[in-house]
Write a protein that holds these residues in place. Structure first.
Motif, PDB file in Angstrom:
ATOM      1  N   ARG A  74       0.832  -1.197   0.000  1.00  0.00           N
ATOM      2  CA  ARG A  74       0.000   0.000   0.000  1.00  0.00           C
ATOM      3  C   ARG A  74       0.870   1.251   0.000  1.00  0.00           C
ATOM      4  O   ARG A  74       2.034   1.230   0.383  1.00  0.00           O
ATOM      5  CB  ARG A  74      -0.941   0.009   1.213  1.00  0.00           C
ATOM      6  N   ILE A  75       0.271   2.365  -0.437  1.00  0.00           N
ATOM      7  CA  ILE A  75       0.946   3.657  -0.531  1.00  0.00           C
ATOM      8  C   ILE A  75       0.169   4.669   0.298  1.00  0.00           C
ATOM      9  O   ILE A  75      -1.059   4.697   0.275  1.00  0.00           O
ATOM     10  CB  ILE A  75       0.996   4.140  -1.995  1.00  0.00           C
ATOM     11  N   GLY A  76       0.917   5.543   1.017  1.00  0.00           N
ATOM     12  CA  GLY A  76       0.269   6.610   1.762  1.00  0.00           C
ATOM     13  C   GLY A  76       0.067   7.835   0.893  1.00  0.00           C
ATOM     14  O   GLY A  76      -0.973   8.017   0.278  1.00  0.00           O
ATOM     15  N   LYS A  77       1.077   8.665   0.790  1.00  0.00           N
ATOM     16  CA  LYS A  77       0.998   9.890  -0.010  1.00  0.00           C
ATOM     17  C   LYS A  77       2.267  10.081  -0.826  1.00  0.00           C
ATOM     18  O   LYS A  77       3.281   9.412  -0.617  1.00  0.00           O
ATOM     19  CB  LYS A  77       0.809  11.103   0.897  1.00  0.00           C
ATOM     20  N   LEU A  78       2.189  11.019  -1.745  1.00  0.00           N
ATOM     21  CA  LEU A  78       3.335  11.452  -2.530  1.00  0.00           C
ATOM     22  C   LEU A  78       3.668  12.866  -2.068  1.00  0.00           C
ATOM     23  O   LEU A  78       2.784  13.722  -1.958  1.00  0.00           O
ATOM     24  CB  LEU A  78       2.980  11.449  -4.019  1.00  0.00           C
ATOM     25  N   GLY A  79       4.954  13.106  -1.756  1.00  0.00           N
ATOM     26  CA  GLY A  79       5.337  14.426  -1.275  1.00  0.00           C
ATOM     27  C   GLY A  79       6.596  14.937  -1.944  1.00  0.00           C
ATOM     28  O   GLY A  79       7.473  14.152  -2.326  1.00  0.00           O
ATOM     29  N   GLU A  80       6.690  16.245  -2.096  1.00  0.00           N
ATOM     30  CA  GLU A  80       7.877  16.878  -2.666  1.00  0.00           C
ATOM     31  C   GLU A  80       8.795  17.342  -1.543  1.00  0.00           C
ATOM     32  O   GLU A  80       8.347  17.996  -0.596  1.00  0.00           O
ATOM     33  CB  GLU A  80       7.478  18.071  -3.526  1.00  0.00           C
ATOM     34  N   ILE A  81      10.061  16.992  -1.619  1.00  0.00           N
ATOM     35  CA  ILE A  81      11.025  17.372  -0.587  1.00  0.00           C
ATOM     36  C   ILE A  81      11.270  18.883  -0.620  1.00  0.00           C
ATOM     37  O   ILE A  81      11.575  19.446  -1.670  1.00  0.00           O
ATOM     38  CB  ILE A  81      12.356  16.624  -0.768  1.00  0.00           C
ATOM     39  N   VAL A  82      11.122  19.519   0.546  1.00  0.00           N
ATOM     40  CA  VAL A  82      11.341  20.963   0.633  1.00  0.00           C
ATOM     41  C   VAL A  82      12.520  21.319   1.543  1.00  0.00           C
ATOM     42  O   VAL A  82      13.072  22.418   1.450  1.00  0.00           O
ATOM     43  CB  VAL A  82      10.071  21.688   1.137  1.00  0.00           C
ATOM     44  N   LYS A  83      12.918  20.390   2.413  1.00  0.00           N
ATOM     45  CA  LYS A  83      14.036  20.651   3.314  1.00  0.00           C
ATOM     46  C   LYS A  83      14.484  19.344   3.962  1.00  0.00           C
ATOM     47  O   LYS A  83      13.690  18.412   4.095  1.00  0.00           O
ATOM     48  CB  LYS A  83      13.623  21.659   4.399  1.00  0.00           C
ATOM     49  N   LYS A  84      15.740  19.282   4.362  1.00  0.00           N
ATOM     50  CA  LYS A  84      16.242  18.100   5.059  1.00  0.00           C
ATOM     51  C   LYS A  84      16.784  18.508   6.430  1.00  0.00           C
ATOM     52  O   LYS A  84      17.530  19.479   6.547  1.00  0.00           O
ATOM     53  CB  LYS A  84      17.349  17.424   4.249  1.00  0.00           C
ATOM     54  N   ARG A  85      16.386  17.749   7.443  1.00  0.00           N
ATOM     55  CA  ARG A  85      16.912  17.916   8.791  1.00  0.00           C
ATOM     56  C   ARG A  85      17.447  16.559   9.253  1.00  0.00           C
ATOM     57  O   ARG A  85      16.846  15.883  10.093  1.00  0.00           O
ATOM     58  CB  ARG A  85      15.818  18.412   9.741  1.00  0.00           C
ATOM     59  N   ILE A  86      18.550  16.186   8.660  1.00  0.00           N
ATOM     60  CA  ILE A  86      19.085  14.848   8.861  1.00  0.00           C
ATOM     61  C   ILE A  86      20.422  14.842   9.590  1.00  0.00           C
ATOM     62  O   ILE A  86      20.956  13.773   9.900  1.00  0.00           O
ATOM     63  CB  ILE A  86      19.247  14.123   7.508  1.00  0.00           C
ATOM     64  N   GLU A  87      20.963  16.024   9.877  1.00  0.00           N
ATOM     65  CA  GLU A  87      22.275  16.102  10.519  1.00  0.00           C
ATOM     66  C   GLU A  87      22.213  15.534  11.947  1.00  0.00           C
ATOM     67  O   GLU A  87      21.142  15.504  12.582  1.00  0.00           O
ATOM     68  CB  GLU A  87      22.776  17.541  10.559  1.00  0.00           C
ATOM     69  N   ASP A  88      23.365  15.118  12.445  1.00  0.00           N
ATOM     70  CA  ASP A  88      23.423  14.527  13.782  1.00  0.00           C
ATOM     71  C   ASP A  88      22.881  15.468  14.847  1.00  0.00           C
ATOM     72  O   ASP A  88      22.243  15.031  15.819  1.00  0.00           O
ATOM     73  CB  ASP A  88      24.866  14.136  14.124  1.00  0.00           C
ATOM     74  N   ASN A 122      -8.772  12.002   2.541  1.00  0.00           N
ATOM     75  CA  ASN A 122      -8.710  11.583   3.933  1.00  0.00           C
ATOM     76  C   ASN A 122      -7.405  10.827   4.208  1.00  0.00           C
ATOM     77  O   ASN A 122      -7.130   9.821   3.562  1.00  0.00           O
ATOM     78  CB  ASN A 122      -9.916  10.677   4.228  1.00  0.00           C
ATOM     79  N   PRO A 123      -6.578  11.271   5.170  1.00  0.00           N
ATOM     80  CA  PRO A 123      -5.323  10.569   5.464  1.00  0.00           C
ATOM     81  C   PRO A 123      -5.538   9.170   6.033  1.00  0.00           C
ATOM     82  O   PRO A 123      -4.595   8.388   6.114  1.00  0.00           O
ATOM     83  CB  PRO A 123      -4.623  11.481   6.485  1.00  0.00           C
ATOM     84  N   ASP A 124      -6.780   8.855   6.454  1.00  0.00           N
ATOM     85  CA  ASP A 124      -7.083   7.502   6.921  1.00  0.00           C
ATOM     86  C   ASP A 124      -7.271   6.531   5.760  1.00  0.00           C
ATOM     87  O   ASP A 124      -7.376   5.319   5.971  1.00  0.00           O
ATOM     88  CB  ASP A 124      -8.350   7.501   7.781  1.00  0.00           C
ATOM     89  N   MET A 125      -7.344   7.071   4.548  1.00  0.00           N
ATOM     90  CA  MET A 125      -7.451   6.238   3.351  1.00  0.00           C
ATOM     91  C   MET A 125      -6.093   6.195   2.655  1.00  0.00           C
ATOM     92  O   MET A 125      -5.397   7.207   2.572  1.00  0.00           O
ATOM     93  CB  MET A 125      -8.499   6.811   2.390  1.00  0.00           C
ATOM     94  N   VAL A 126      -5.723   5.017   2.184  1.00  0.00           N
ATOM     95  CA  VAL A 126      -4.454   4.833   1.487  1.00  0.00           C
ATOM     96  C   VAL A 126      -4.709   4.108   0.172  1.00  0.00           C
ATOM     97  O   VAL A 126      -5.849   3.792  -0.158  1.00  0.00           O
ATOM     98  CB  VAL A 126      -3.444   4.056   2.356  1.00  0.00           C
ATOM     99  N   ILE A 127      -3.659   3.851  -0.566  1.00  0.00           N
ATOM    100  CA  ILE A 127      -3.793   3.272  -1.906  1.00  0.00           C
ATOM    101  C   ILE A 127      -3.248   1.855  -1.929  1.00  0.00           C
ATOM    102  O   ILE A 127      -2.109   1.615  -1.518  1.00  0.00           O
ATOM    103  CB  ILE A 127      -3.048   4.129  -2.965  1.00  0.00           C
ATOM    104  N   GLN A 128      -4.079   0.930  -2.374  1.00  0.00           N
ATOM    105  CA  GLN A 128      -3.637  -0.450  -2.577  1.00  0.00           C
ATOM    106  C   GLN A 128      -2.983  -0.534  -3.945  1.00  0.00           C
ATOM    107  O   GLN A 128      -3.594  -0.197  -4.963  1.00  0.00           O
ATOM    108  CB  GLN A 128      -4.823  -1.412  -2.506  1.00  0.00           C
ATOM    109  N   ILE A 129      -1.732  -0.960  -3.989  1.00  0.00           N
ATOM    110  CA  ILE A 129      -1.036  -1.059  -5.267  1.00  0.00           C
ATOM    111  C   ILE A 129      -1.642  -2.192  -6.085  1.00  0.00           C
ATOM    112  O   ILE A 129      -1.661  -3.338  -5.630  1.00  0.00           O
ATOM    113  CB  ILE A 129       0.470  -1.322  -5.056  1.00  0.00           C
TER     114      ILE A 129
END
Length: 298
Positions: A74-88, A122-129
């Motif tokens: 299943r798939i939740g959502k598709l999102g575009e990356i706008v920023k990264k906060r991955i540093e230690d 609705n975020p409670d609904m997702v996509i069955q591949i």
């Protein structure tokens, strides 16, 4: 060039994680530096997945797209990356600190802008591949992977087909719970359906010791055999129900209808549709589990 990434959301380990991602407009991975997982330089952590995940989150770029993968294809959502906060030093856990998690978890965040016009509202609904839409093994297995087998346009097309939409938590925990519900409220499955009045037939066991999930009568008095499945309809399920229909007709002398009830997406694979059209024909129905709450009064 815009890249499409897939990242696994561990709903099984952390219930509600997808809702946290949706609300915080991010996806995230774990591996805190305090346990030896450094973003740069030599890491001392022992997780086999960290090296690949570290390379992936470092390679991700602003403007790339991320696809949220959930269990059960299943798939939740598709999102575009706008920023990264991955540093230690940017560790911000979505899973709070607690026993066995002194630093929390899922604290390396990739901030995204969700495509709210793609997929269900609705975020409670997702996509069955759907079966015909396949990722490669190399894309499916890792926590984070680059998707090359499908384009972003192809992903959007699948996500925008309502026949692929299912609930995030949309099924009974056991098939018996579903069959008990249908036996109690058969009219919810089809108007006019009633429990079969003959208990000996309703509780009948075939000669091979197999037995029906639910036996009903329709408006015309035709017996209806209902087979309940927790997962998406399959050819195996179809053949099982066709076998029950044939046995019932031979043993009782009445030709019944067969209805397969499943929790998968409304859209079916071509193979399943073809199998259901073979004699005896099988009707296929997907169900959606909805629960309503009301405050008790004193």
């Amino acid at each position: 060039m815009t890249v499409l990434w897939k990242i696994v959301c561990q709903e099984d380990k952390y219930p509600g994680m997808w809702q946290r991602w949706f609300k915080n407009q991010c996806v995230a991975v774990g591996w805190p530096k305090e346990t030896g997982y450094k973003l740069n330089g030599k890491s001392e952590g022992r997780s086999k997945g960290w090296s690949a995940a570290r390379n992936a989150i470092k390679e991700m770029s602003i403007g790339d797209f991320v696809l949220v993968a959930l269990r059960g294809h299943r798939i939740g959502k598709l999102g575009e990356i706008v920023k990264k906060r991955i540093e230690d030093n940017e560790w911000d856990p979505l899973v709070p600190k607690g026993p066995q998690l002194p630093y929390g978890d899922k604290g390396r965040r990739i901030l995204v802008r969700w495509e709210l016009t793609t997929g269900p509202d609705n975020p409670d609904m997702v996509i069955q591949i759907p079966p015909e839409f396949k990722f490669t093994i190399g894309e499916l297995r890792p926590t984070i992977s680059k998707i090359r087998s499908q384009t972003i346009s192809q992903v959007r097309k699948v996500m925008n087909d309502p026949r692929n939409w299912v609930g995030l938590l949309s099924k009974f925990g056991y098939e018996k719970a579903l069959s008990d519900y249908i036996a109690t409220y058969p009219n919810h499955l089809e108007d006019g359906l009633l429990p079969h009045p003959n208990a000996k037939i309703r509780e009948m066991v075939f000669k091979d010791r197999s037995r029906l999930d639910v036996l009903l009568l329709d408006r015309q008095g035709v017996p209806v055999i209902v087979e309940c499945k927790q997962h998406a309809a399959s050819i195996k399920h179809i053949k099982q129900l066709q076998d029950y229909v044939s046995k019932f007709e031979k043993q009782i002398g009445q030709k019944p209808r067969g209805i397969l009830v499943h929790s998968g997406a409304q859209k079916l694979s071509t193979d399943v549709i073809r199998a259901a059209k073979k004699r005896p024909k099988i009707e296929i129905v997907c169900y959606r589990l909805r629960v309503e709450f009301a405050r008790s009064t004193t």
